[in-house]
Design an enzyme around this catalytic site. Structure first.
Site, PDB file in Angstrom:
ATOM      1  N   TYR A   5     -19.357  26.584  27.622  1.00  0.00           N
ATOM      2  CA  TYR A   5     -19.722  27.469  26.510  1.00  0.00           C
ATOM      3  C   TYR A   5     -19.866  28.920  26.952  1.00  0.00           C
ATOM      4  CZ  TYR A   5     -20.242  23.143  24.038  1.00  0.00           C
ATOM      5  OH  TYR A   5     -19.962  21.933  23.470  1.00  0.00           O
ATOM      6  N   GLU A  14     -11.670  27.340  36.888  1.00  0.00           N
ATOM      7  CA  GLU A  14     -12.325  26.084  36.487  1.00  0.00           C
ATOM      8  C   GLU A  14     -11.994  24.996  37.511  1.00  0.00           C
ATOM      9  OE1 GLU A  14     -14.480  24.718  34.121  1.00  0.00           O
ATOM     10  OE2 GLU A  14     -14.062  22.919  35.314  1.00  0.00           O
ATOM     11  N   GLY A  29     -18.778  21.052  29.347  1.00  0.00           N
ATOM     12  CA  GLY A  29     -19.558  20.023  28.660  1.00  0.00           C
ATOM     13  C   GLY A  29     -19.036  19.666  27.283  1.00  0.00           C
ATOM     14  N   GLY A  73     -22.025  14.954  22.905  1.00  0.00           N
ATOM     15  CA  GLY A  73     -22.123  14.298  21.611  1.00  0.00           C
ATOM     16  C   GLY A  73     -21.881  15.226  20.441  1.00  0.00           C
ATOM     17  N   VAL A 117     -14.918  27.542  42.983  1.00  0.00           N
ATOM     18  CA  VAL A 117     -15.475  28.705  43.671  1.00  0.00           C
ATOM     19  C   VAL A 117     -16.526  28.214  44.661  1.00  0.00           C
ATOM     20  CG1 VAL A 117     -16.677  30.901  43.398  1.00  0.00           C
ATOM     21  CG2 VAL A 117     -15.038  30.137  41.651  1.00  0.00           C
ATOM     22  N   GLU A 146     -33.291  12.425  19.238  1.00  0.00           N
ATOM     23  CA  GLU A 146     -31.984  12.194  18.648  1.00  0.00           C
ATOM     24  C   GLU A 146     -31.771  10.681  18.534  1.00  0.00           C
ATOM     25  OE1 GLU A 146     -28.003  12.249  21.379  1.00  0.00           O
ATOM     26  OE2 GLU A 146     -29.090  14.125  21.182  1.00  0.00           O
ATOM     27  N   HIS A 154     -29.167  17.660  29.649  1.00  0.00           N
ATOM     28  CA  HIS A 154     -29.416  19.052  29.254  1.00  0.00           C
ATOM     29  C   HIS A 154     -30.022  19.877  30.384  1.00  0.00           C
ATOM     30  CE1 HIS A 154     -29.981  17.476  24.814  1.00  0.00           C
ATOM     31  NE2 HIS A 154     -28.732  17.379  25.229  1.00  0.00           N
ATOM     32  N   GLY A 197     -25.986  28.151  30.522  1.00  0.00           N
ATOM     33  CA  GLY A 197     -27.269  27.472  30.338  1.00  0.00           C
ATOM     34  C   GLY A 197     -28.307  27.774  31.400  1.00  0.00           C
ATOM     35  N   ASN A 235     -30.855  20.048  21.264  1.00  0.00           N
ATOM     36  CA  ASN A 235     -29.645  20.045  22.082  1.00  0.00           C
ATOM     37  C   ASN A 235     -29.184  21.497  22.270  1.00  0.00           C
ATOM     38  OD1 ASN A 235     -29.990  17.951  19.958  1.00  0.00           O
ATOM     39  ND2 ASN A 235     -28.673  16.833  21.339  1.00  0.00           N
ATOM     40  N   PHE A 293     -26.281  23.506  23.239  1.00  0.00           N
ATOM     41  CA  PHE A 293     -25.080  24.344  23.369  1.00  0.00           C
ATOM     42  C   PHE A 293     -24.952  25.452  22.334  1.00  0.00           C
ATOM     43  CE2 PHE A 293     -22.519  20.746  21.284  1.00  0.00           C
ATOM     44  CZ  PHE A 293     -22.111  21.449  20.157  1.00  0.00           C
TER      45      PHE A 293
HETATM   46  P1  FDA Z   1     -20.882  23.771  31.138  1.00  0.00           P
HETATM   47  O1  FDA Z   1     -21.463  22.735  32.024  1.00  0.00           O
HETATM   48  O2  FDA Z   1     -20.460  23.379  29.772  1.00  0.00           O
HETATM   49  O3  FDA Z   1     -19.594  24.413  31.840  1.00  0.00           O
HETATM   50  C1  FDA Z   1     -19.565  24.781  33.191  1.00  0.00           C
HETATM   51  C2  FDA Z   1     -18.129  24.660  33.706  1.00  0.00           C
HETATM   52  O4  FDA Z   1     -18.025  25.343  34.948  1.00  0.00           O
HETATM   53  C3  FDA Z   1     -17.697  23.218  33.961  1.00  0.00           C
HETATM   54  O5  FDA Z   1     -16.432  22.995  33.368  1.00  0.00           O
HETATM   55  C4  FDA Z   1     -17.635  23.136  35.492  1.00  0.00           C
HETATM   56  O6  FDA Z   1     -16.634  22.237  35.969  1.00  0.00           O
HETATM   57  C5  FDA Z   1     -17.314  24.565  35.878  1.00  0.00           C
HETATM   58  N1  FDA Z   1     -17.807  24.957  37.201  1.00  0.00           N
HETATM   59  C6  FDA Z   1     -19.069  24.841  37.670  1.00  0.00           C
HETATM   60  N2  FDA Z   1     -19.173  25.336  38.906  1.00  0.00           N
HETATM   61  C7  FDA Z   1     -17.939  25.792  39.235  1.00  0.00           C
HETATM   62  C8  FDA Z   1     -17.407  26.402  40.409  1.00  0.00           C
HETATM   63  N3  FDA Z   1     -18.165  26.650  41.482  1.00  0.00           N
HETATM   64  N4  FDA Z   1     -16.076  26.726  40.430  1.00  0.00           N
HETATM   65  C9  FDA Z   1     -15.286  26.469  39.345  1.00  0.00           C
HETATM   66  N5  FDA Z   1     -15.748  25.897  38.209  1.00  0.00           N
HETATM   67  C10 FDA Z   1     -17.061  25.568  38.159  1.00  0.00           C
HETATM   68  N6  FDA Z   1     -25.536  19.605  24.105  1.00  0.00           N
HETATM   69  C11 FDA Z   1     -25.626  19.798  22.775  1.00  0.00           C
HETATM   70  O7  FDA Z   1     -25.975  20.898  22.342  1.00  0.00           O
HETATM   71  N7  FDA Z   1     -25.345  18.757  21.914  1.00  0.00           N
HETATM   72  C12 FDA Z   1     -24.988  17.515  22.357  1.00  0.00           C
HETATM   73  O8  FDA Z   1     -24.727  16.623  21.552  1.00  0.00           O
HETATM   74  C13 FDA Z   1     -24.899  17.302  23.758  1.00  0.00           C
HETATM   75  N8  FDA Z   1     -24.589  16.078  24.275  1.00  0.00           N
HETATM   76  C14 FDA Z   1     -24.326  15.936  25.634  1.00  0.00           C
HETATM   77  C15 FDA Z   1     -23.832  14.735  26.135  1.00  0.00           C
HETATM   78  C16 FDA Z   1     -23.459  14.633  27.482  1.00  0.00           C
HETATM   79  C17 FDA Z   1     -22.917  13.346  28.024  1.00  0.00           C
HETATM   80  C18 FDA Z   1     -23.601  15.758  28.331  1.00  0.00           C
HETATM   81  C19 FDA Z   1     -23.207  15.709  29.787  1.00  0.00           C
HETATM   82  C20 FDA Z   1     -24.124  16.952  27.833  1.00  0.00           C
HETATM   83  C21 FDA Z   1     -24.489  17.046  26.498  1.00  0.00           C
HETATM   84  N9  FDA Z   1     -24.964  18.243  25.969  1.00  0.00           N
HETATM   85  C22 FDA Z   1     -25.136  18.395  24.619  1.00  0.00           C
HETATM   86  C23 FDA Z   1     -25.232  19.396  26.839  1.00  0.00           C
HETATM   87  C24 FDA Z   1     -24.151  20.476  26.772  1.00  0.00           C
HETATM   88  O9  FDA Z   1     -22.867  19.912  26.948  1.00  0.00           O
HETATM   89  C25 FDA Z   1     -24.442  21.529  27.854  1.00  0.00           C
HETATM   90  O10 FDA Z   1     -25.714  22.099  27.581  1.00  0.00           O
HETATM   91  C26 FDA Z   1     -23.404  22.627  27.889  1.00  0.00           C
HETATM   92  O11 FDA Z   1     -22.119  22.118  28.156  1.00  0.00           O
HETATM   93  C27 FDA Z   1     -23.757  23.683  28.930  1.00  0.00           C
HETATM   94  O12 FDA Z   1     -22.891  24.781  28.768  1.00  0.00           O
HETATM   95  P2  FDA Z   1     -22.657  25.804  29.957  1.00  0.00           P
HETATM   96  O13 FDA Z   1     -21.777  26.872  29.448  1.00  0.00           O
HETATM   97  O14 FDA Z   1     -23.981  26.191  30.513  1.00  0.00           O
HETATM   98  O15 FDA Z   1     -21.930  24.975  31.121  1.00  0.00           O
END
Ligand code: FDA
Length: 501
Positions: free
Chosen positions: A15, A35, A110, A115, A245, A356, A442, A470, A480, A482
């Site tokens: 996100y 990525e 994510g 979900g 990275v 939830e 989360h 996040g 939740n 995002f």
């Molecule tokens: P996010 O984790 O989305 O993205 C980070 C990206 O950076 C990843 O693709 C990763 O591979 C990449 N990355 C990390 N380090 C790196 C590096 N060193 N080099 C290159 N790439 C790198 N939330 C919600 O609001 N509603 C919901 O229903 C749900 N349900 C849910 C279910 C499940 C199974 C999970 C795992 C999570 C949820 N969430 C959720 C949480 C939500 O998905 C989460 O809060 C967000 O994806 C976080 O967004 P970010 O932008 O912080 O990082």
């Protein structure tokens, strides 16, 4: 090694990264997004891009030889997890000492595995967690902007009341109502029009075919279909996949230098490369971004990072649990994977919980009501760099998880008492485990807004270095996360593009 020079780099395509890339691209700034996961656009031999939870294969998990699903067992049988080939799959479970964290890997982060619940927090709690952010600007401008861009929609209530696919939700709602508790519909980014076609048999099933944590083949508006598609459409953004990275440092001219390993889908490093950029946006998520910055500070690569980097981390109070319903209160063999309702007891100042109502989509009647409770657990932990092992560790303790469990138990003891029901003891691996206290969905914090950064995500101690994900959220947001992460990133990008370029 060759150094690729670009004006702006965005690390991570979740996100925070996706919002940064779109707004940079629209401003005409050439941007490379890096990525570590794959671009999920190629069907396997079964004709599908992603596998379902019912038949997981190598696509399910990020370099594991066995799946690590949240439910370890069912009826005490280890039927849930399967041996798989090690591969650059879409869901990772990152293990720290007392906490495992689920994260998505791939273009979309994510959004590929979650979900889809798209919940805007209560304004009063947002203001409590972000005292220096103008909450009215968030609720008037940035939250609506985020919801529109993400494609948030709501389930048709008439269909909800009649469809077998949400019987599990209606049964949980009844148990909550018997307890005098409030339930509320929650929006989602899964297209409910598509879901109704799935139910009618006129569209290929995805949410109604046990697809979610290992990806959805249809119906879900993940970031690759929204923000990232728009970012690529600007013509100024490119995405480099399967590139991780490893480290960030700063050259004498002030530009940032990133050391990157490019891997193949078996995990072999096929190239080590470097990027240099003027502007660096970190969107690696709470774990990814915090790890990079803690490492950079404590190895001396970016020594001016302050002591708040690594702190303020928590699980959003996550605890999962199951209740056993009476035999006449069925939950249904057919369950949609997309949750649409929560029990909202956040206003209960004695014990604030938002739970939830989660599906258990395994294709037969289970009588289980499953929940992901979000509790107002005030505990916070820090990440630290361990030079001996060259690893970043998380200082979360079992006692800190116990706080979330106690809060969830307080709410669900009430529900069980009011309904004369009990917990399920067979779901989380050992016979005495009723509450899953060892994983979370989360992860939040690590580079908290206004502490590790200024009030717009500019990292303190450096210029032209930003956090957009996040890790800015101080451990808990009550729902939740995002939508909040997306809206904060929109606010950051608007300010940064106006002032820093
Ligand atoms: P996010 O984790 O989305 O993205 C980070 C990206 O950076 C990843 O693709 C990763 O591979 C990449 N990355 C990390 N380090 C790196 C590096 N060193 N080099 C290159 N790439 C790198 N939330 C919600 O609001 N509603 C919901 O229903 C749900 N349900 C849910 C279910 C499940 C199974 C999970 C795992 C999570 C949820 N969430 C959720 C949480 C939500 O998905 C989460 O809060 C967000 O994806 C976080 O967004 P970010 O932008 O912080 O990082």
């Amino acid at each position: 090694a060759d150094v690729t020079n670009v004006p702006a780099v965005v690390v991570g395509s979740g996100y925070g990264g996706a919002v940064a890339a779109l707004r940079l691209g629209q401003a005409g700034i050439r941007t490379v997004m890096i990525e570590m996961g794959q671009l999920w656009n190629t069907a396997g031999s079964d004709g599908k891009i992603f596998c379902s939870t019912a038949a997981p294969d190598k696509r399910s998990m990020w370099f594991k030889t066995r799946t690590e699903a949240p439910l370890a067992t069912f009826l005490w049988l280890d039927v849930v997890n399967k041996d798989i080939a090690s591969y650059a799959g879409v869901l990772d479970r990152v293990h720290y000492d007392n906490m495992s964290v689920y994260v998505g890997r791939g273009v979309g982060g994510g959004s590929l595995v979650n979900g889809g619940m798209a919940v805007t927090p209560r304004q009063s709690y947002f203001a409590e967690q972000f005292p220096t952010v103008d909450a009215s600007a968030m609720y008037n401008t940035y939250f609506p902007r985020a919801r529109t861009m993400l494609g948030v929609n709501t389930i048709d209530s008439t269909w909800f009341e009649s469809t077998e696919w949400y019987q599990f939700t209606r049964t949980s709602r009844k148990a909550a109502a018997n307890t005098g508790l409030t339930t509320t519909f929650v929006p989602n980014v899964y297209d409910f029009g598509y879901m109704q076609q799935e139910a009618a048999g006129t569209a290929t099933k995805s949410a109604l075919a046990q697809e979610v944590i290992y990806g959805n083949n249809y119906g879900k508006k993940s970031l690759d279909k929204t923000y990232l598609a728009a970012a690529l459409g600007t013509g100024n953004v490119t995405i480099h996949t399967l590139e991780k990275v490893k480290a960030v440092t700063r050259a004498s001219d002030g530009s940032y230098v990133l050391s990157v390993d490019r891997i193949d889908t078996s995990g072999n490093v096929v190239e080590s490369k470097q990027y240099s950029c003027t502007y660096l946006f970190l969107g690696g998520g709470s774990l990814g971004t915090t790890e990079l910055l803690v490492r950079a500070r404590d190895t001396g690569a970016l020594p001016a990072l302050n002591s708040s980097v690594g702190g303020g981390w928590s699980t959003n109070g996550n605890t999962m649990l199951g209740r056993a319903n009476h035999i006449w209160d069925t939950t249904g063999a057919n369950q949609s994977t997309m949750p649409v309702m929560g029990i909202d007891d956040w206003a209960n100042t004695d014990n604030p919980v938002f739970a939830e109502i989660a599906p258990l989509p395994i294709g037969f009647e289970t009588w289980v009501s499953l929940y992901l409770a979000i509790t107002k657990n005030p505990q916070r932990a820090s990440f630290t760099y361990d030079s001996a092992s060259d690893a970043v560790k998380l200082g979360w303790t079992a006692a800190q998880s116990a706080v979330s469990v106690a809060m969830a138990k307080k709410l669900f003891d009430r529900i069980n008492t009011a309904n004369a029901t009990i917990y399920r003891y067979d779901l989380f691996g050992s016979s005495s485990k009723v509450f899953a206290d060892d994983f979370c969905y989360h992860p939040l914090g690590g580079c908290v807004l206004g502490q590790a950064t200024d009030d717009y995500g500019r990292v303190k101690g450096y210029s032209k270095l930003y956090v957009t994900d996040g890790s800015l959220v101080p451990g808990n947001i009550g729902v939740n996360p995002f939508v909040t992460i997306t809206a904060l990133a929109e606010r950051t990008m608007e300010r940064v593009l106006a002032e820093d370029f």
